[in-house]
Design a protein around this motif. Structure first.
Motif, PDB file in Angstrom:
ATOM      1  N   PRO A  63      -5.805 -47.726  24.778  1.00  0.00           N
ATOM      2  CA  PRO A  63      -6.960 -47.086  23.977  1.00  0.00           C
ATOM      3  C   PRO A  63      -6.597 -45.949  22.890  1.00  0.00           C
ATOM      4  O   PRO A  63      -7.524 -45.168  22.627  1.00  0.00           O
ATOM      5  N   TRP A  64      -4.970 -45.980  22.653  1.00  0.00           N
ATOM      6  CA  TRP A  64      -4.672 -45.204  21.824  1.00  0.00           C
ATOM      7  C   TRP A  64      -5.237 -45.366  20.515  1.00  0.00           C
ATOM      8  O   TRP A  64      -5.517 -46.711  19.982  1.00  0.00           O
ATOM      9  N   ARG A  65      -5.646 -44.422  19.585  1.00  0.00           N
ATOM     10  CA  ARG A  65      -6.215 -44.458  18.337  1.00  0.00           C
ATOM     11  C   ARG A  65      -5.254 -43.632  17.327  1.00  0.00           C
ATOM     12  O   ARG A  65      -4.715 -42.792  17.609  1.00  0.00           O
ATOM     13  N   ILE A  66      -5.400 -44.143  15.881  1.00  0.00           N
ATOM     14  CA  ILE A  66      -4.927 -43.010  14.967  1.00  0.00           C
ATOM     15  C   ILE A  66      -6.100 -42.805  14.057  1.00  0.00           C
ATOM     16  O   ILE A  66      -7.189 -43.586  13.823  1.00  0.00           O
ATOM     17  N   ASP A  67      -6.186 -41.725  13.480  1.00  0.00           N
ATOM     18  CA  ASP A  67      -7.207 -41.303  12.384  1.00  0.00           C
ATOM     19  C   ASP A  67      -6.308 -40.504  11.161  1.00  0.00           C
ATOM     20  O   ASP A  67      -5.764 -39.646  11.553  1.00  0.00           O
ATOM     21  N   VAL A  68      -6.355 -41.279  10.032  1.00  0.00           N
ATOM     22  CA  VAL A  68      -5.747 -40.703   9.017  1.00  0.00           C
ATOM     23  C   VAL A  68      -6.911 -39.879   8.242  1.00  0.00           C
ATOM     24  O   VAL A  68      -7.959 -40.519   7.735  1.00  0.00           O
TER      25      VAL A  68
END
Length: 297
Positions: free
Chosen positions: A266-271
């Motif tokens: 479920p990991w996410r990245i937000d730049v």
């Protein structure tokens, strides 16, 4: 005679009532929604907790724990959440571990898993143990029905959060955000703390880590140099010359690992566009990852 007896009885009852009230401890959040208190139940040292407890908060009010950056400025990190906490009704507990108590990146960013000489620390002495202790203490004293907490950290605090999720896989964390960590612990065999080489972690424990509810937030303008010993070391700079490039490399490594292991993550990245090394500017976006159900339209 009866009148005198009644007066004596009334005074006795009043004395008993006052005595009983005196035994009920006054909690630091009673009568105010913003403040602080000392937490002394961690054997590693005294912790300063900066809190926001909105008026009207009750047993169902969610709880957010905040880990500050290298300055350990828990009061400022608390205040970044003030408006949002009141608007959306959640408690904030910002954890302040002083430079005297958590005196190195090993003891703070890396949770005290080892000291700066690489010697393992007893679990009870690790800074990693503090969030659950602070949460359990608050729940008990406030009368909260919460069984899980959200977790946010920025910079050194972001380093703490992403490794906390590895080293405390059973912690009752609902959602976690690691914003602009100064450097990263990669899910590979690079020497610790830049990888897991030399630690007791196994492929299985890495799999568990990658299935935790974690979001990595990066400011695309976070391109300045780091100044701390580990954060500006040759091994840290090998991850990238700045936080933004290190974060992109870390997340790419994680996603490759997820594919290789064939696991669901479920990991996410937000730049975050136009933002540098600023927690204040990360917080408005982070709240949506930390309380997705509460903020759902």
């Amino acid at each position: 005679m009866m009148k005198m007896f009644s007066m004596t009885a009334a005074l006795l009852l009043l004395s008993v009532f006052q005595s009983a009230c005196a035994t009920i401890p006054t909690q630091p959040w009673q009568g105010r929604e913003v403040g602080n208190y000392s937490f002394t139940q961690w054997p590693g040292g005294k912790i300063n907790v900066e809190f926001i407890v909105p008026q009207g908060a009750g047993e169902d009010t969610p709880v957010l724990l905040v880990i500050p950056g290298a300055k350990r400025n828990a009061d400022e990190y608390r205040d970044q959440w003030h408006e949002l906490a009141l608007k959306h009704q959640f408690v904030v507990l910002a954890i302040g571990c002083s430079l005297q108590v958590c005196d190195s990146e090993y003891l703070y960013n890396l949770g005290g898993l080892t000291d700066h000489q690489g010697q393992p620390q007893p679990e009870a002495m690790q800074f990693y143990s503090v969030p659950e202790l602070v949460f359990d203490d608050f729940v008990r004293r406030f009368g909260s029905a919460q069984t899980r907490f959200a977790l946010y950290g920025h910079s050194a605090g972001g380093g703490f959060v992403h490794t906390f999720m590895l080293n405390r896989p059973n912690a009752p964390v609902s959602q976690a955000v690691a914003a602009n960590p100064a450097f990263f612990t990669m899910p590979d065999e690079s020497p610790y703390p830049f990888g897991l080489g030399g630690t007791a972690h196994t492929p299985e424990s890495v799999d568990v880590w990658l299935q935790q509810p974690l979001t990595i937030m990066l400011g695309d303008q976070d391109t300045g140099p780091r100044t701390k010993a580990l954060s500006n070391s040759a091994r840290a700079n090998a991850q990238g010359r700045n936080v933004f490039s290190r974060g992109l490399r870390f997340y790419a490594t994680v996603m490759n690992t997820v594919i290789e292991r064939n696991i669901e993550s479920p990991w996410r990245i937000d730049v975050v566009q136009g933002v540098g090394h600023s927690s204040t500017k990360m917080v408005p976006g982070a709240v949506h990852y930390l309380f997705p159900e509460m903020l759902k339209e």
